[in-house]
Structures are given as C-alpha cells and as structure tokens.
Write a protein that holds these residues in place. Structure first.
Motif, mmCIF file in Angstrom:
data_model
loop_
_atom_site.group_PDB
_atom_site.id
_atom_site.type_symbol
_atom_site.label_atom_id
_atom_site.label_comp_id
_atom_site.label_asym_id
_atom_site.label_seq_id
_atom_site.Cartn_x
_atom_site.Cartn_y
_atom_site.Cartn_z
ATOM 1 N N TYR A 409 -5.114 1.696 6.302
ATOM 2 C CA TYR A 409 -6.285 1.456 5.490
ATOM 3 C C TYR A 409 -7.630 1.299 6.147
ATOM 4 C CZ TYR A 409 -5.120 2.345 0.856
ATOM 5 O OH TYR A 409 -4.816 3.039 -0.251
ATOM 6 N N ASP A 410 -7.882 0.260 6.995
ATOM 7 C CA ASP A 410 -9.296 -0.066 7.157
ATOM 8 C C ASP A 410 -9.956 0.345 8.464
ATOM 9 O OD1 ASP A 410 -9.972 -1.040 4.633
ATOM 10 O OD2 ASP A 410 -8.904 -2.903 5.021
ATOM 11 N N SER A 431 0.727 6.925 0.291
ATOM 12 C CA SER A 431 0.046 5.631 0.402
ATOM 13 C C SER A 431 0.772 4.472 -0.263
ATOM 14 C CB SER A 431 -1.371 5.735 -0.185
ATOM 15 O OG SER A 431 -2.235 6.221 0.787
ATOM 16 N N GLY A 432 2.076 4.429 -0.132
ATOM 17 C CA GLY A 432 2.799 3.243 -0.597
ATOM 18 C C GLY A 432 2.532 2.122 0.391
ATOM 19 N N LEU A 433 1.808 1.114 -0.038
ATOM 20 C CA LEU A 433 1.408 0.062 0.903
ATOM 21 C C LEU A 433 2.618 -0.669 1.478
ATOM 22 C CD1 LEU A 433 -1.713 -1.412 -0.895
ATOM 23 C CD2 LEU A 433 -1.682 -0.298 1.330
ATOM 24 N N GLY A 457 -5.383 -3.623 6.414
ATOM 25 C CA GLY A 457 -6.169 -4.491 5.551
ATOM 26 C C GLY A 457 -5.339 -5.731 5.270
ATOM 27 N N ASP A 458 -5.991 -6.787 4.749
ATOM 28 C CA ASP A 458 -5.196 -7.986 4.435
ATOM 29 C C ASP A 458 -4.199 -7.664 3.318
ATOM 30 O OD1 ASP A 458 -7.625 -7.711 3.019
ATOM 31 O OD2 ASP A 458 -7.626 -9.808 2.391
ATOM 32 N N GLY A 459 -4.597 -6.748 2.421
ATOM 33 C CA GLY A 459 -3.657 -6.324 1.377
ATOM 34 C C GLY A 459 -2.457 -5.616 1.984
ATOM 35 N N ALA A 460 -2.718 -4.652 2.846
ATOM 36 C CA ALA A 460 -1.631 -3.886 3.484
ATOM 37 C C ALA A 460 -0.731 -4.817 4.292
ATOM 38 C CB ALA A 460 -2.217 -2.791 4.378
ATOM 39 N N PHE A 463 1.652 -6.534 1.885
ATOM 40 C CA PHE A 463 2.660 -5.562 1.429
ATOM 41 C C PHE A 463 3.683 -5.264 2.530
ATOM 42 C CE2 PHE A 463 -0.383 -4.382 -1.937
ATOM 43 C CZ PHE A 463 0.461 -4.085 -2.988
ATOM 44 N N ASN A 487 -10.761 -8.807 4.352
ATOM 45 C CA ASN A 487 -11.929 -8.922 3.457
ATOM 46 C C ASN A 487 -11.596 -9.701 2.183
ATOM 47 O OD1 ASN A 487 -10.384 -7.092 2.077
ATOM 48 N ND2 ASN A 487 -11.867 -5.421 2.121
ATOM 49 N N ALA A 489 -9.826 -9.120 -0.277
ATOM 50 C CA ALA A 489 -9.906 -8.334 -1.520
ATOM 51 C C ALA A 489 -9.120 -7.043 -1.361
ATOM 52 C CB ALA A 489 -11.362 -7.995 -1.824
ATOM 53 N N TRP A 490 -8.841 -6.438 -2.497
ATOM 54 C CA TRP A 490 -8.346 -5.062 -2.512
ATOM 55 C C TRP A 490 -9.571 -4.178 -2.771
ATOM 56 C CZ3 TRP A 490 -3.839 -6.016 -6.484
ATOM 57 C CH2 TRP A 490 -2.736 -6.578 -5.811
ATOM 58 N N ASN A 491 -10.268 -3.845 -1.712
ATOM 59 C CA ASN A 491 -11.521 -3.110 -1.906
ATOM 60 C C ASN A 491 -11.274 -1.724 -2.494
ATOM 61 O OD1 ASN A 491 -14.266 -2.816 -1.832
ATOM 62 N ND2 ASN A 491 -14.299 -2.000 0.252
ATOM 63 N N ALA A 492 -10.123 -1.130 -2.169
ATOM 64 C CA ALA A 492 -9.829 0.202 -2.725
ATOM 65 C C ALA A 492 -9.832 0.140 -4.252
ATOM 66 C CB ALA A 492 -8.479 0.681 -2.212
ATOM 67 N N VAL A 493 -9.315 -0.953 -4.788
ATOM 68 C CA VAL A 493 -9.287 -1.101 -6.245
ATOM 69 C C VAL A 493 -10.714 -1.291 -6.762
ATOM 70 C CG1 VAL A 493 -8.418 -2.511 -8.148
ATOM 71 C CG2 VAL A 493 -6.944 -2.063 -6.161
HETATM 72 C C1 LIG Z 1 2.917 -0.196 -3.121
HETATM 73 C C2 LIG Z 1 1.492 -0.044 -3.516
HETATM 74 N N1 LIG Z 1 0.972 -0.850 -4.471
HETATM 75 C C3 LIG Z 1 -0.323 -0.728 -4.836
HETATM 76 C C4 LIG Z 1 -1.125 0.224 -4.283
HETATM 77 C C5 LIG Z 1 -2.555 0.410 -4.750
HETATM 78 N N2 LIG Z 1 -3.533 0.072 -3.705
HETATM 79 C C6 LIG Z 1 -4.106 1.015 -2.955
HETATM 80 S S1 LIG Z 1 -5.152 0.372 -1.830
HETATM 81 C C7 LIG Z 1 -4.860 -1.181 -2.339
HETATM 82 C C8 LIG Z 1 -5.554 -2.338 -1.688
HETATM 83 C C9 LIG Z 1 -5.365 -2.420 -0.216
HETATM 84 O O1 LIG Z 1 -5.931 -3.612 0.228
HETATM 85 P P1 LIG Z 1 -6.341 -3.842 1.724
HETATM 86 O O2 LIG Z 1 -5.246 -3.441 2.611
HETATM 87 O O3 LIG Z 1 -6.821 -5.245 1.840
HETATM 88 O O4 LIG Z 1 -7.524 -2.836 2.006
HETATM 89 P P2 LIG Z 1 -8.957 -2.741 1.259
HETATM 90 O O5 LIG Z 1 -8.724 -1.994 0.011
HETATM 91 O O6 LIG Z 1 -9.457 -4.121 1.014
HETATM 92 O O7 LIG Z 1 -9.824 -1.980 2.211
HETATM 93 C C10 LIG Z 1 -3.958 -1.191 -3.384
HETATM 94 C C11 LIG Z 1 -3.485 -2.443 -4.038
HETATM 95 C C12 LIG Z 1 -0.541 1.078 -3.304
HETATM 96 N N3 LIG Z 1 -1.218 2.053 -2.704
HETATM 97 N N4 LIG Z 1 0.758 0.898 -2.936
#
Ligand SMILES: Cc1ncc(C[n+]2csc(CCOP(=O)(O)OP(=O)(O)O)c2C)c(N)n1
Length: 569
Positions: A409-410, A431-433, A457-460, A463, A487, A489-493
């Motif tokens: 991701y970032d 892109s399955g996180l 990313g903190d989201g990744a 996951f 960050n 947040a889920w900035n992609a969203v």
């Molecule tokens: C398994 C799965 N669930 C949901 C998503 C949808 N999705 C794509 S990017 C993202 C957010 C990622 O967050 P982060 O890693 O913090 O990066 P940022 O978007 O903040 O740059 C989500 C939830 C996905 N790609 N895969």
C-alpha cells in the motif's frame, strides 16, 4: 531413474515425494486432519530422512502469504497445508492474491474423514461431521489452476507431479489438493517413483515471428510510441530486454501500478507510473503484462491508437471483463517476446534523427520528474506529523541493491530509486489485504542473504494478522524490517468517497467506516514477540531510525518494526 523406497503409509510416501521434488518448505496450519502426516513427519525426522522443512504458521493468511513470498522470489511452488473447509476459508484471500499475481503454490487441505467407522483414520471427533462439505474444492475452484482430491496412495506420484507442473506452467498460479485422512493413513510398503520427475512444466514460448515482425515495424515507424508495463518483472530476466527495446526505440516506459521491478527507476527513459497525460498523443502503445493500463472512464488513448499487448495471456482470460483493445497480441514469455522485438526493431532501424529527438525529449522528461519527486520530499521533510513521501524517501535513501522491498500500500515509489531486477514486489492486482507481512517472511526464507523491508499501511498491518506474523518471524528466525505507514485511517476508502462525491455529505461532515483511531501502540505488538520495535513521530530522526532498524535486521539478525506516525487524511 526409477527409485524404490520403503515407507509405511501414504502420508510418508507423500513426504518422500515432496522432498524428492525439491519442495523445501511445508507451511502448516494444522488440525485433526494432519494426524497421519504429523506421525509420518516425526518418523522420518527421527530416522534422519530428507523432508521439506515443516514450519508452523499460526494463521492461514500468513502461511499463504509466505508461500507467495517464496514463490515470487524463486518461481518455485512450496506447500501450504490448512485444516479442512475452515482453514481453506481463511486461506482463500491469499489464494485469490496468488492467482491474480501468478504465484505458484501447492495449497493442500485435509478432508474430514469420509468414513464413520472401521477404516484407519475414520471419524473420532465431533467436528468430523460438521466439517464436511459437498464439494470442498468448489470453495477455491475459480481461483486455482487445478484442483483434485488424492483418492489412492498408488496415484501419489502422478497427482503430486501434475499439481506441481500445472502450478509452474505459465501463467503460473496456485493449485489445490485435498488429502482425506483415510488415504493418508493408507498402509503402503514402498513407493516407486521416477527421480527426477517425468512430468515437468512446458518450456517457455514466444509469439509467431511474423507477428513479432509486424509489431516491430509498427513500433519502429510509429509516430509516438510509449510502453506501459505492470508486472513483466515477475521474471527478472524480462527487465534487460525491456531496457534494450526502449533504448532501440528511444521511447518512455511507464510502470503503471507496478507490482514488480519492471524497468530500472534510474534509467533515463523511466518516466514514472502515470502515463495519463501521454495517452492522447501516444501511438502505438505497447502494453506489457498490464491488466488495467488506463481507466477508460477517466482518460483513454485516441480511438485509432494501435494497441500491442505483450504477456503470457494478453487477453487476461481469467478476468470476466476486460475491454482494452488488443490490435496485436504477442502471447508468451515477455522475456523472449521483448528480446525478439528489440532484435527486430534494431534490424529495421529507427530513423536516427527521430531516435535522437525522442531520446532527448524523454530523457529531459525523466530529469524533470526526478527533480519534481525530490522537490516533493524536500517540501515535506520537516512536516509533523510525518508525510508518507518523506517516509518513502528515507526508505529509498537507506536501502541498497541487496534489499528486497515488499510493499502493501503506502510506499511512494517516486521516492525510491529501485533498479535491481527482483528487488520490488507490491500487492497482487486482486489486492486482498493481509498479504505483505507473510510475503516478506517468505521472501526472507527464499533470499536469506538479502535485506527484506516490508512497507504496510496500518490497515494492511492489521489485515496481515500481525501476532501470527511476528510469532512466525521469531519462531523461524526470519529477521525482516516492517515499516508501518500509520495514518490511523483507511485512506484508500476515503479517497474513493472523495472522488465519488467531491462535494458530498461525507467530504463535508466526516466519513464513517474509514477511521482507524484509536490506534494501538503497534510497536508493543511486535515487542511482545521479541522484535526490536520503535515508534517514530519526529521527521528529523526518521533517517537515523531507518538506518538503525536496518542494522538490527542485518547485523543482530533480529526482526524489527518501525511504527511511523504519519499525517492523518
Ligand atoms: C481483504 C480486503 N478487505 C478490504 C479491502 C478494501 N481496502 C482497500 S485499501 C483499504 C485500506 C488500507 O488501509 P491502509 O493499509 O492503512 O492504507 P491507506 O489506505 O490508509 O493508505 C481497504 C480497507 C481490501 N482491499 N482487501
């Protein structure tokens, strides 16, 4: 050569075969279905026989990610084994990633015992009834190249060899094999098999020379050719031929949403990842292993632009819909196709004055971009909270050609100067996180002498089942540096909502379902598994922290993590 070895069970014969076929790792997430295999493993280990190294991996996302990471470095499938339908369900996201990224993996799963009594291995736990499904392979069938169930110990050699060969055949990808407990428990006296295997993948192919010739003429005589590439660097041997082709034509290379190092970032014809501004004037466009080279809803080439597509499967036949023109499709190994194209272009020659003008134009564009990217980092380097461009620049400055970057991701690749083939891997087109942490560990297994930096990313990170990944790193001695671009947040969203409704309610009043506050102290999660882990909030100390973290993984051989607190979108 036909070989005969003494064994006691089909499970033991299976392990003998995997070892003989060069499978080095067996990533296991076990359940009751594993009993005959674990027994066979223990027997063979006690007797000092050759075995794939069994690694306990406490989450399927991590296990499949590791096999994916290993395969992306070596091109060779390893074995993942998960627990019946429930383990398969957890593995599925990773299987989808591997399918779309063409990572070869032999994914296996137990089957709940078929019989309710009498046979060895028959049901003897309450779960054995509820864990049966009508068609276990159906769960993954759309995303694997082949699936099958081992039905008889006597068929082991054909089944294993066929699974491995299909997985390795291009375009590579995962295969799925179920292993019923009764069959693994089957008594065998010996196993007879060919060593080496007689069932290998086919040799690499290249397109019809007449079609290559036509493409070369179109490119050599073209008004304004450009290259858009995404993943041909999956084969590191495809980088040099792409360089040769670009140089022979004097044309720019855009690595749009690159998943691999396709073209050296420091090459004077490298023009970054965004061809949008060029689409209207480019003709012809050479699309190399790029599934979505532009977004027709936003900007597309002119209606008469000739599109040449190079790749193992230029139609992307496993995608239900993909309407990008293929005026000329050159199927086969990009390494061979690009080399043949470069040769043919040289033979036809490009008008020297045109070549010179083009080269000057694109080299100037390369310099302009490099300066702009440097200026972007310089402008934000003192910002607090830290800007992701600055984190990326610090990583780019600290790594060398012996580093492999895994990016989920970032990481902003305008801030790196990656150039070694096989040095960069980004998430699958699916892109399955949750892929990154495991893939980085698998990369370390495959390339123990390289430094592995995993950007998430903190989201990744969440996951990626971090407790499982950190546990695995410590248990199996895999010193990888993880950098969290945090960050909160889920900035992609958020970005997708802003582009969907730029002046909408969510932009004006706040966005539900995209915040990751309150953020945990991620560094403590890593420390719980003995990692060196620090939180970084001051942009001025970041370059030093990055170097220190790299020393920890390289010299102290200890896994490390930096939790970098970044600007919140
Ligand atoms: C398994 C799965 N669930 C949901 C998503 C949808 N999705 C794509 S990017 C993202 C957010 C990622 O967050 P982060 O890693 O913090 O990066 P940022 O978007 O903040 O740059 C989500 C939830 C996905 N790609 N895969």
């Amino acid at each position: 050569m036909l070989k005969k070895v003494m064994v006691e069970s089909a499970a033991e014969a299976y392990l003998e075969l995997l070892a003989a076929r060069g499978v080095e790792y067996f990533f296991g997430n076990a359940g009751t279905d594993f009993a005959p295999l674990i027994e066979a493993y223990a027997k063979r280990a006690a007797q000092g026989q050759h075995l794939p190294r069994a690694l306990t991996v406490p989450h399927e996302i991590t296990a499949v990610g590791m096999a994916h990471g290993y395969a992306m470095i070596t091109g060779r499938p390893q074995v993942v084994m998960v627990h019946v339908i429930v383990g398969t369900a957890n593995a599925l996201g990773g299987i989808i990633n591997a399918a779309r990224a063409h990572a070869p993996i032999l994914v296996t799963a137990g089957r709940t015992p078929i019989t309710e009594e009498k046979l060895p291995g028959a049901r003897n736990r309450h779960i054995h009834w509820a864990q049966e499904s009508f068609d276990q392979g159906a769960m993954v069938r759309e995303f694997v190249k082949w699936d099958y169930e081992l039905r008889l110990g006597a068929k082991l050699e054909t089944v294993v060899d066929r699974a491995l060969a299909i997985s390795r055949a291009e375009p590579q990808g995962p295969v799925y094999l179920t292993l019923p407990r009764e069959i693994l428990s089957e008594r065998l006296d010996n196993l007879e098999y060919y060593d080496p295997s007689r069932l290998g993948p086919p040799a690499a192919t290249v397109a019809d020379p007449a079609a290559v010739e036509r493409a070369a003429i179109l490119l050599a005589k073209g008004r304004n050719p450009i290259v858009i590439v995404k993943s041909s660097g999956r084969d590191p041997g495809a980088v040099a031929p792409l360089v040769a082709l670009a140089e022979a034509l004097g044309i720019p290379v855009y690595d749009q949403s690159a998943t691999h190092l396709n073209f050296p970032q420091d090459h004077p014809l490298y023009c970054g990842g965004d061809p949008t501004a060029m689409l209207a004037e480019a003709d012809p466009i050479l699309v190399v292993e790029a599934d979505a080279p532009w977004f027709p809803a936003l900007r597309a080439p002119g209606p008469e632009t000739t599109i040449i597509q190079v790749g193992h499967d230029p139609l992307f036949t496993r995608y239900p819909i993909r309407g990008f023109a293929v005026d000329l499709g050159l199927a086969g190994a990009p390494r061979l196709t690009l080399a043949a194209l470069a040769e043919a272009v040289k033979r036809h020659g490009v008008d020297p004055a045109t070549l010179e003008t083009r080269r000057k134009r694109w080299e100037a564009e390369h310099r302009r971009l490099v300066d702009a990217w440097a200026a972007k980092a310089a402008a934000v380097k003192a910002d607090g909270p830290i800007d992701m461009a600055w984190v990326s620049r610090c990583i780019g400055d600290a790594i060398d050609d012996q580093t492999i970057v895994v990016n989920e991701y970032d990481l902003d690749t305008t801030q790196t100067r990656l150039r070694a083939p096989g040095s960069y891997f980004s998430q699958s087109p699916a892109s399955g996180l949750g892929w990154g942490l495991g893939a980085a560990l698998g990369a370390k297994l495959a390339a123990p002498d390289k430094t592995i930096v995993c950007c998430v990313g903190d989201g990744a990170y969440i996951f990626g089942t971090p407790t499982a990944a950190h546990w695995t790193a410590r248990a199996h001695d895999l010193p990888v540096l993880n950098v969290i671009f945090n960050n909160r947040a889920w900035n992609a969203v958020k970005r997708s909502v802003s582009s969907h409704a730029p002046q909408g309610w969510a932009v004006r009043t706040g966005m539900p379902m995209s915040e990751l506050d309150p953020a945990p102290d991620y560094e403590l999660i890593a420390r719980a598994s003995g990692h060196w882990a620090e939180r970084v909030e001051d942009p001025a100390v970041l370059p030093d922290m990055m170097r220190q973290a790299l020393r920890v993984v390289r010299e102290h051989r200890r896994p490390a993590l930096l939790n970098v607190i970044c600007k919140k979108p």
